[in-house]
Design a protein around this motif. Structure first.
Motif, PDB file in Angstrom:
ATOM      1  N   TRP A 162      31.449  70.281  34.340  1.00  0.00           N
ATOM      2  CA  TRP A 162      31.320  68.823  34.433  1.00  0.00           C
ATOM      3  C   TRP A 162      29.998  68.420  35.070  1.00  0.00           C
ATOM      4  O   TRP A 162      29.414  67.380  34.731  1.00  0.00           O
ATOM      5  N   TRP A 166      38.941  76.413  38.688  1.00  0.00           N
ATOM      6  CA  TRP A 166      38.568  75.001  38.746  1.00  0.00           C
ATOM      7  C   TRP A 166      37.088  74.829  39.073  1.00  0.00           C
ATOM      8  O   TRP A 166      36.471  73.850  38.665  1.00  0.00           O
ATOM      9  N   LEU A 167      36.495  75.805  39.800  1.00  0.00           N
ATOM     10  CA  LEU A 167      35.067  75.722  40.094  1.00  0.00           C
ATOM     11  C   LEU A 167      34.220  75.872  38.833  1.00  0.00           C
ATOM     12  O   LEU A 167      33.168  75.251  38.708  1.00  0.00           O
ATOM     13  N   PRO A 224      41.110  74.443  33.622  1.00  0.00           N
ATOM     14  CA  PRO A 224      40.077  74.157  34.616  1.00  0.00           C
ATOM     15  C   PRO A 224      39.130  73.020  34.223  1.00  0.00           C
ATOM     16  O   PRO A 224      38.529  72.390  35.086  1.00  0.00           O
ATOM     17  N   ALA A 249      38.173  69.130  39.422  1.00  0.00           N
ATOM     18  CA  ALA A 249      36.983  69.738  38.822  1.00  0.00           C
ATOM     19  C   ALA A 249      36.033  68.662  38.310  1.00  0.00           C
ATOM     20  O   ALA A 249      34.814  68.755  38.503  1.00  0.00           O
ATOM     21  N   GLY A 299      35.213  74.824  35.941  1.00  0.00           N
ATOM     22  CA  GLY A 299      35.338  73.485  35.361  1.00  0.00           C
ATOM     23  C   GLY A 299      34.415  72.490  36.035  1.00  0.00           C
ATOM     24  O   GLY A 299      33.788  71.654  35.375  1.00  0.00           O
ATOM     25  N   ALA A 300      34.305  72.588  37.359  1.00  0.00           N
ATOM     26  CA  ALA A 300      33.423  71.678  38.100  1.00  0.00           C
ATOM     27  C   ALA A 300      31.960  71.873  37.694  1.00  0.00           C
ATOM     28  O   ALA A 300      31.233  70.894  37.486  1.00  0.00           O
ATOM     29  N   GLY A 331      32.433  68.149  40.045  1.00  0.00           N
ATOM     30  CA  GLY A 331      31.297  68.398  39.158  1.00  0.00           C
ATOM     31  C   GLY A 331      30.376  67.201  39.035  1.00  0.00           C
ATOM     32  O   GLY A 331      29.152  67.333  39.156  1.00  0.00           O
ATOM     33  N   ARG A 389      41.073  69.430  34.882  1.00  0.00           N
ATOM     34  CA  ARG A 389      41.615  69.174  36.214  1.00  0.00           C
ATOM     35  C   ARG A 389      40.791  68.076  36.889  1.00  0.00           C
ATOM     36  O   ARG A 389      39.561  68.180  36.980  1.00  0.00           O
TER      37      ARG A 389
END
Length: 123
Positions: free
Chosen positions: A94, A87-88, A30, A36, A90-91, A40, A33
């Motif tokens: 970031w 992935w959220l 995540p 993401a 991860g976002a 982010g 990606r």
């Protein structure tokens, strides 16, 4: 400057918690990606612009306890989201990296790059 340091410390602690939760639950995917990263970074820049455009938002953020409660809420939401939409997480990580970069610019005396862009567009 004390508030900037407090916010920076909270951002770093929140980022570490997100990475630990994410890596333990689903690995590093995540966080690397491209979606993401893009969401982010764009989200953090948008939030920063909103704070600059609306002083009332910034004032609300400075109310006692709001930054700490917000950081804790981000971690709790990440724990809930990581199995459903990793992935959220991860976002958000970031976004925190982007915020840390903006804060770093301010702390070293370069000023806020988003403020410079906002001022130029407002002329």
């Amino acid at each position: 400057m004390a508030d900037a340091r407090r916010d920076g410390t909270l951002a770093v602690l929140t980022l570490v918690a997100l990475v630990v939760v994410g890596v333990r639950a689903v690995g590093v995917a995540p966080f690397v990606r491209p979606l993401a990263v893009a969401v982010g970074v764009a989200g953090a820049l948008g939030i920063e612009w909103a704070f600059l455009a609306s002083p009332a938002l910034a004032t609300g953020w400075e109310r006692r306890g709001v930054p700490v409660v917000s950081a804790a809420a981000v971690v709790v939401v990440a724990v809930v989201l990581v199995p459903r939409a990793p992935w959220l997480v991860g976002a958000v990580a970031w976004g925190l990296v982007t915020y840390g970069s903006l804060l770093g610019c301010v702390l070293v005396g370069w000023g806020n790059p988003v403020a410079r862009v906002s001022i130029r567009r407002g002329r």
